[in-house]
Scaffold this motif. Sequence first.
Motif, PDB file in Angstrom:
ATOM      1  N   VAL A   1       0.835  -1.206   0.000  1.00 32.15           N
ATOM      2  CA  VAL A   1       0.000   0.000   0.000  1.00 32.15           C
ATOM      3  C   VAL A   1       0.868   1.254   0.000  1.00 32.15           C
ATOM      4  O   VAL A   1       0.662   2.164  -0.812  1.00 32.15           O
ATOM      5  CB  VAL A   1      -0.967  -0.005   1.198  1.00 32.15           C
ATOM      6  N   LEU A   2       1.864   1.308   0.887  1.00 37.88           N
ATOM      7  CA  LEU A   2       2.721   2.492   0.959  1.00 37.88           C
ATOM      8  C   LEU A   2       3.549   2.664  -0.312  1.00 37.88           C
ATOM      9  O   LEU A   2       3.721   3.795  -0.794  1.00 37.88           O
ATOM     10  CB  LEU A   2       3.620   2.425   2.185  1.00 37.88           C
TER      11      LEU A   2
ATOM     12  N   ASN B   1       2.706   1.630  -3.331  1.00 41.03           N
ATOM     13  CA  ASN B   1       1.822   2.046  -4.416  1.00 41.03           C
ATOM     14  C   ASN B   1       1.342   3.488  -4.243  1.00 41.03           C
ATOM     15  O   ASN B   1       1.156   4.189  -5.242  1.00 41.03           O
ATOM     16  CB  ASN B   1       0.639   1.085  -4.547  1.00 41.03           C
ATOM     17  N   ILE B   2       1.175   3.938  -3.008  1.00 41.31           N
ATOM     18  CA  ILE B   2       0.855   5.357  -2.791  1.00 41.31           C
ATOM     19  C   ILE B   2       2.027   6.211  -3.253  1.00 41.31           C
ATOM     20  O   ILE B   2       1.842   7.230  -3.931  1.00 41.31           O
ATOM     21  CB  ILE B   2       0.502   5.625  -1.313  1.00 41.31           C
ATOM     22  N   THR B   3       3.236   5.787  -2.905  1.00 41.63           N
ATOM     23  CA  THR B   3       4.427   6.507  -3.355  1.00 41.63           C
ATOM     24  C   THR B   3       4.483   6.528  -4.885  1.00 41.63           C
ATOM     25  O   THR B   3       4.754   7.572  -5.490  1.00 41.63           O
ATOM     26  CB  THR B   3       5.709   5.850  -2.787  1.00 41.63           C
ATOM     27  N   GLY B   4       4.221   5.380  -5.509  1.00 40.65           N
ATOM     28  CA  GLY B   4       4.194   5.315  -6.973  1.00 40.65           C
ATOM     29  C   GLY B   4       3.127   6.215  -7.560  1.00 40.65           C
ATOM     30  O   GLY B   4       3.345   6.857  -8.600  1.00 40.65           O
ATOM     31  N   GLY B   5       1.965   6.281  -6.916  1.00 39.66           N
ATOM     32  CA  GLY B   5       0.901   7.162  -7.378  1.00 39.66           C
ATOM     33  C   GLY B   5       1.289   8.630  -7.296  1.00 39.66           C
ATOM     34  O   GLY B   5       0.982   9.418  -8.192  1.00 39.66           O
ATOM     35  N   ILE B   6       1.985   8.990  -6.223  1.00 41.56           N
ATOM     36  CA  ILE B   6       2.459  10.370  -6.078  1.00 41.56           C
ATOM     37  C   ILE B   6       3.507  10.669  -7.149  1.00 41.56           C
ATOM     38  O   ILE B   6       3.464  11.725  -7.793  1.00 41.56           O
ATOM     39  CB  ILE B   6       3.009  10.618  -4.660  1.00 41.56           C
ATOM     40  N   ILE B   7       4.430   9.743  -7.356  1.00 38.53           N
ATOM     41  CA  ILE B   7       5.452   9.922  -8.400  1.00 38.53           C
ATOM     42  C   ILE B   7       4.772  10.064  -9.757  1.00 38.53           C
ATOM     43  O   ILE B   7       5.135  10.938 -10.554  1.00 38.53           O
ATOM     44  CB  ILE B   7       6.452   8.756  -8.386  1.00 38.53           C
ATOM     45  N   TRP B   8       3.788   9.197 -10.030  1.00 40.26           N
ATOM     46  CA  TRP B   8       3.065   9.267 -11.301  1.00 40.26           C
ATOM     47  C   TRP B   8       2.381  10.622 -11.450  1.00 40.26           C
ATOM     48  O   TRP B   8       2.495  11.283 -12.488  1.00 40.26           O
ATOM     49  CB  TRP B   8       2.039   8.138 -11.410  1.00 40.26           C
ATOM     50  N   GLY B   9       1.668  11.061 -10.408  1.00 33.95           N
ATOM     51  CA  GLY B   9       0.938  12.320 -10.476  1.00 33.95           C
ATOM     52  C   GLY B   9       1.845  13.525 -10.662  1.00 33.95           C
ATOM     53  O   GLY B   9       1.543  14.428 -11.457  1.00 33.95           O
ATOM     54  N   LEU B  10       2.958  13.549  -9.944  1.00 35.19           N
ATOM     55  CA  LEU B  10       3.908  14.661 -10.093  1.00 35.19           C
ATOM     56  C   LEU B  10       4.522  14.678 -11.487  1.00 35.19           C
ATOM     57  O   LEU B  10       4.630  15.738 -12.122  1.00 35.19           O
ATOM     58  CB  LEU B  10       5.013  14.560  -9.033  1.00 35.19           C
ATOM     59  N   THR B  11       4.926  13.510 -11.965  1.00 33.69           N
ATOM     60  CA  THR B  11       5.532  13.414 -13.296  1.00 33.69           C
ATOM     61  C   THR B  11       4.509  13.752 -14.374  1.00 33.69           C
ATOM     62  O   THR B  11       4.819  14.463 -15.340  1.00 33.69           O
ATOM     63  CB  THR B  11       6.120  12.009 -13.527  1.00 33.69           C
ATOM     64  N   LEU B  12       3.289  13.252 -14.214  1.00 39.81           N
ATOM     65  CA  LEU B  12       2.200  13.570 -15.138  1.00 39.81           C
ATOM     66  C   LEU B  12       1.990  15.072 -15.210  1.00 39.81           C
ATOM     67  O   LEU B  12       1.969  15.666 -16.301  1.00 39.81           O
ATOM     68  CB  LEU B  12       0.916  12.878 -14.664  1.00 39.81           C
TER      69      LEU B  12
END
Length: 150
Positions: free
Chosen positions: A120-121, A123-134
């Motif tokens: 979970v942690l 994937n949350i980190t990955g989601g934040i990385i994805w959102g920032l990069t996006l």
Amino acid sequence: MDRFFRGFTAGIVGGVAMNLWSLIAVFVLNLEILRFVDWASILLFGDLPANHAEGAVALFIQLLWVGFLGSIFAFLIPQVTSRGYLIKGALFGVVSGFFIYAIPILFQVPILREHTLATVLSNITGGIIWGLTLAQTLHWLDRKTKAPQK
């Protein structure tokens, strides 16, 4: 490049970054997690990738999915202004992840209905990385599109 394709491209660029994070989490930090490609493989094949071909197909579909989500973000961001776009991108990544987590739990998808704290942690980190990069890539593409052509 129209708004849809700028968002789609930015989503894929973010997807590459989030999958790199996933690889670092598994192979450098030695975390025992479900990687993003594992999620896609389970939804496509019903199990973890059995070979490189299944992993490649799952990765391709996962990148198409995050590209599609990037297009949605690209159409949403003008509706709420682009001020604070990085925060909005990170928030979009976390909220998207929340809904993506909820669907397999609601439908009782084996393997995806229970998760470890590490998964979970991560994937949350990955989601934040994805959102920032996006958000940053979309911002760059939007500025490049508005630049005067020579």
